[in-house]
Write a protein that holds these residues in place. Structure first.
Motif: not given
Length: 236
Positions: A2-13, A125-141
């Motif tokens: 419910g953060l409005g990520k989808t509509v914001q991404a559509i607007a940017v696109a 790139l859209l996500t509400g949980t960019p890292a689920l457990g470790r900082p290393e999970e951010l690297f590929m994004q």
């Protein structure tokens, strides 16, 4: 969320619609909701302008549609025709929903999708949980959006995840080096322990070199621990 990520991404696109074709990658359960939102917020899109990729062999509409929507589940190692069709299309605008699906650098979907993001002129790139457990999970994004901004994966892991080699004793009673990464939080890289013994220093270097070559992490100069015989009863 419910953060409005989808509509914001559509607007940017939509702001960069003159640079389309547009690729939208989403979890399989969100394919139809995304199409509904695209049609709602961009009413000028005709039914034939949006191509939903239903399976790995469904590649005919990719080259002729303005918008391609597909799920992560199709990005597998055996989806070669689909991957080739995606690469041929040269998507200039890419939107990736729930981008934490790219957390593993060894996953097939990451290996397929990261180059598409890097080659696009615009990427969201859209996500509400960019890292689920470790900082290393951010690297590929991060690396997908800004290639090499933080160096290699090893550079990032050493600096932000306290990654280092440590001595371990495996079940086979073999002593070797294991790559250790901090499981949570961000910590500075640990400083290596300096042994006064030159033999230990040479041993550590030898193991690191063998690790880089892909050989087992077994140190030929490090003494191996052997099980001690049990003491007879009544003796200390």
């Amino acid at each position: 969320m419910g953060l409005g990520k989808t509509v914001q991404a559509i607007a940017v696109a939509y702001a960069f619609r003159k640079e389309w074709p547009l690729l939208v990658v989403v979890p399989s359960s969100l394919k139809y909701p995304w199409i509904e939102e695209l049609e709602r917020w961009i009413p000028e899109l005709q039914p034939g302008d949006i191509n939903l990729v239903e399976n790995k062999s469904h590649t005919m509409g990719i080259g002729s549609s303005k918008v391609t929507v597909l799920g992560y589940g199709l990005l597998t190692s055996d989806a070669r025709p689909l991957v080739e069709a995606l690469n041929r299309q040269n998507f200039a605008v890419v939107v990736v929903d729930e981008s934490h699906y790219l957390k593993s650098r060894n996953a097939a979907r990451t290996k397929i999708l990261a180059p598409l993001i890097q080659s696009a002129k615009r990427a969201v790139l859209l996500t509400g949980t960019p890292a689920l457990g470790r900082p290393e999970e951010l690297f590929m994004q991060i690396d997908a959006l800004y290639p090499k901004r933080f160096g290699t994966w090893s550079d990032y892991a050493k600096k932000y995840c306290n990654a280092h080699y440590k001595w371990v004793l495996w079940a086979s009673e073999t002593v070797g080096l294991s790559w250790s990464i901090q499981s949570g939080g961000v910590a500075p890289a640990a400083q290596p322990d300096h042994d006064t013994s030159s033999q230990s220093s040479r041993c550590l270097l030898s193991c690191r070199q063998r690790s880089a070559s892909g050989s087992p992490l077994i140190c030929p100069k490090r003494p191996q621990r052997r099980p001690q015989p049990a003491s007879p009863s009544g003796r200390n």
